[in-house]
Scaffold this active site. Structure first.
Site, PDB file in Angstrom:
ATOM      1  N   CYS A 263      62.105  57.117  14.979  1.00 59.51           N
ATOM      2  CA  CYS A 263      61.714  57.561  13.640  1.00 59.51           C
ATOM      3  C   CYS A 263      61.699  59.079  13.498  1.00 59.51           C
ATOM      4  O   CYS A 263      61.554  59.593  12.387  1.00 59.51           O
ATOM      5  CB  CYS A 263      60.340  57.011  13.281  1.00 59.51           C
ATOM      6  SG  CYS A 263      60.135  55.265  13.671  1.00 59.51           S
ATOM      7  N   HIS A 415      53.506  61.466   8.738  1.00 64.37           N
ATOM      8  CA  HIS A 415      54.412  60.357   9.047  1.00 64.37           C
ATOM      9  C   HIS A 415      54.017  59.147   8.199  1.00 64.37           C
ATOM     10  O   HIS A 415      54.873  58.498   7.612  1.00 64.37           O
ATOM     11  CB  HIS A 415      54.325  60.044  10.544  1.00 64.37           C
ATOM     12  CG  HIS A 415      55.320  59.047  11.023  1.00 64.37           C
ATOM     13  ND1 HIS A 415      56.670  59.170  10.797  1.00 64.37           N
ATOM     14  CD2 HIS A 415      55.166  57.891  11.727  1.00 64.37           C
ATOM     15  CE1 HIS A 415      57.305  58.145  11.351  1.00 64.37           C
ATOM     16  NE2 HIS A 415      56.421  57.352  11.907  1.00 64.37           N
ATOM     17  N   HIS A 453      60.127  53.315   4.852  1.00 66.85           N
ATOM     18  CA  HIS A 453      60.419  53.913   6.156  1.00 66.85           C
ATOM     19  C   HIS A 453      61.893  53.691   6.476  1.00 66.85           C
ATOM     20  O   HIS A 453      62.310  52.582   6.808  1.00 66.85           O
ATOM     21  CB  HIS A 453      59.532  53.274   7.217  1.00 66.85           C
ATOM     22  CG  HIS A 453      59.534  53.986   8.531  1.00 66.85           C
ATOM     23  ND1 HIS A 453      60.490  54.908   8.893  1.00 66.85           N
ATOM     24  CD2 HIS A 453      58.691  53.896   9.607  1.00 66.85           C
ATOM     25  CE1 HIS A 453      60.236  55.356  10.099  1.00 66.85           C
ATOM     26  NE2 HIS A 453      59.147  54.763  10.548  1.00 66.85           N
TER      27      HIS A 453
END
Length: 618
Positions: A263, A415, A453
């Site tokens: 990520c 995040h 995401h």
């Protein structure tokens, strides 16, 4: 002063729309912007979504809102209530089986117990014993129905000849082309001012190109009765985004590759570009990531890990039987998991000297990106210590550059995945760093609440709206939550639920920290300086005269960039895709001891190395 990597352009697309000129950002904060400001963004989205253009009515605007951000998975991807699969089964019949099929459909190696009889018209009859293993087709309902998808009706493959290209690569072509044309400076002009090898392109995916034209077809076709094509293997590779940009968009012979970090992949690639500029290995860096993971297999893989927000768990949170797909991602509140998304984001950076010389737009700058691993831990998916290090380093650098008072004028792009584990671990990290550096009421937001995401490009989805703050003055709040969860540590934090105004063009904020906590312990934090702070630093380095000349040149650059945006809104985007153009062979190369020249470039590649190692030989 060291070379400062300046962000001179950005482009791409995600669930909020087109990145360039802050259109996607404006979609996030549309409630607080006036109608005149939003007009061009609604028009741009209407064209991308192929909605009627004759009149921008409230009905059209509502369709745009409904067809953007996180929502129920649409048919252009798959139907989450009707996902195809095959189940293995053993058939038994005491008298055996007899069936007919076309001869060419027989397996290459025919089981020894089968008895084959030729029939007419290329058919055969098969007799086999009482036991046969088969795959039975069927459908099932996926537990997850939410995803951050590109705007409804938008298809990046329609913008160029893209036959058999995986979706992630068609998004790359659209996004990188958008960034290039948004710069307001012709690429040939840039190349005329630098050596051709002083370009860096770092772009890729966190996973791979996963759909039927990439790894999906590579793995599935043999089991579905189809063949593997010659494109599936090479086009599924993670670094193919960079390869496409080099070969078909900017004609680059410079540094290239991708640095995969789950990520945190985008920030890993941003770090590569920043390091190249600071070391002099590049004067221009194109950095980005493109990911198209809204496919059943990828989503199922994350779902069985317990990572995604299932419909059942979302309903349990809301006390209802009707899933609210819009609020699937709820960072720092009571939540149920993250929401998968697709995105393509690209940024162009220059060293400060080149940016000033060319009159480039200054969207911000990146003095450094910090990357640290988690060290030993019990679970590869669990949180570790690495993000404490990256956040502390980025904050420490901000203090060094901005001073004690300036440090108070920063905010955090968290995040913020929307998982129960993240809300505790990341809030503890941010709170402890804030306490250590004496930051009071540190503003924190999380963009995954809007766009989901997207794995590799996730941090880029955070960087783009960060730059939007310094255009329109609002830090987007986490609008999918109504409260902060009890287990979130926030003594020194201001976790924003509503849009937060920070002055004209975001003047109250001098910098932001973009944070990423990647699966497996891939942590990264980037310090991003505002355009105003960047210009202040460049004035100190280059002087007021040079900056006055930059400003004069920038008027033309800004006007050219604006012309591109207006044409994109009113007529549509024409992507840059130069397949088979300006191809060079060995006939185009000339080498001597001092330089290498290529016929397609004005300047040479310098071979007269100045190194510090020859001193060891004296």
């Amino acid at each position: 002063m060291n070379k400062l990597p300046v962000i001179v352009s950005m482009g791409g697309i995600n669930a909020a729309g087109r990145t360039s000129f802050h259109h996607a950002y404006r979609r996030l904060v549309n409630e607080v912007l006036d109608d005149e400001t939003m007009q061009s963004t609604w028009q741009d989205l209407a064209r991308l979504m192929k909605l009627e253009q004759t009149e921008l009515t409230q009905e059209t605007i509502q369709k745009i809102k409904d067809g953007t951000l996180i929502r129920r998975i649409e048919s252009q991807h798959f139907d989450p209530a009707n996902v195809y699969y095959q189940r293995s089964a053993s058939l038994h019949h005491e008298n055996g089986f007899e069936f007919s099929l076309k001869k060419r459909q027989l397996p290459e190696v025919i089981p020894t117990e089968w008895q084959i009889t030729e029939l007419d018209d290329g058919m055969v009859s098969v007799n086999c014993p009482e036991h046969v293993d088969v795959l039975l087709p069927g459908h099932y309902k996926m537990e997850v129905s939410s995803a951050g998808q590109l705007p409804s009706g938008f298809d990046p493959s329609q913008y160029y000849h893209s036959k058999y290209h995986p979706r992630g690569l068609t998004m790359t072509v659209f996004g990188a082309s958008d960034a290039l044309q948004s710069m307001g400076i012709e690429w040939d002009t840039v190349m005329d001012n630098i050596n051709p090898d002083l370009v860096s392109v770092y772009a890729g995916t966190a996973v791979f190109q996963a759909d039927e034209y990439g790894a999906g077809g590579l793995y599935q076709n043999p089991l579905n009765g189809s063949r593997i094509s010659s494109k599936m293997m090479p086009l599924s590779l993670p670094e193919m985004a960079a390869d496409f940009i080099n070969s078909y968009i900017v004609n680059s012979v410079g540094n290239t590759g991708t640095n995969v970090g789950a990520c945190a992949t985008f920030l890993y690639n941003l770090r590569q570009g920043v390091n190249d500029i600071q070391s002099g290995r590049a004067r221009v860096a194109i950095v980005g990531s493109s990911e198209a993971p809204v496919v059943p297999e990828i989503m199922e893989g994350f779902s069985v890990m317990g990572a995604l927000a299932t419909d059942k768990n979302l309903n349990k949170l809301d006390g209802t039987d009707n899933v609210n797909n819009r609020r699937a991602c709820r960072p720092f509140s009571d939540n149920a998991g993250f929401t998968m998304a697709e995105s393509a984001q690209f940024f162009i950076l220059m060293d400060d000297e080149l940016a000033v010389k060319l009159g480039a737009n200054i969207l911000g700058s990146v003095p450094d990106v910090f990357v640290n691993a988690d060290a030993n831990k019990k679970s590869i998916s669990g949180p570790g210590v690495g993000n404490y290090i990256t956040m502390a380093k980025a904050t420490g650098l901000a203090k060094r550059i901005l001073g004690e008072d300036g440090l108070q004028r920063t905010f955090v792009q968290a995040h913020g995945t929307g998982t129960p584990q993240n809300r505790v671990s990341e809030s503890h990290i941010l709170n402890q760093v804030a306490e250590t550096y004496g930051i009071k009421n540190w503003s924190v937001t999380a963009m995954k609440a809007y766009v989901g995401h997207s794995l590799g490009p996730a941090a880029a989805d955070q960087l783009a709206p960060t730059l939007g703050v310094w255009q329109h003055g609002y830090i987007p709040g986490i609008k999918t939550i109504e409260y902060v969860a009890d287990d979130v540590i926030q003594d020194n934090l201001n976790i924003l639920i509503d849009h937060h105004y920070v002055g004209e063009k975001g003047s109250e904020m001098l910098a932001a920290i973009v944070n990423s906590k990647g699966f497996g312990g891939n942590n990264a934090s980037a310090l991003v300086l505002s355009p105003a702070q960047t210009e202040t630093m460049l004035t100190r380095k280059h002087g007021e005269k040079a900056m006055a000349e930059w400003q004069q040149k920038n008027q033309h650059v800004s006007a050219t960039a604006k012309q591109y945006d207006e044409k994109a809104i009113n007529e549509g985007i024409e992507v840059v895709y130069q397949f088979g153009e300006q191809v060079m062979t060995e006939q185009d190369v000339a080498i001597d001891k001092e330089k290498l020249s290529l016929t397609k470039f004005k300047n040479n590649i310098d071979l007269s190395f100045q190194d510090s190692f020859s001193a060891f030989l004296d």
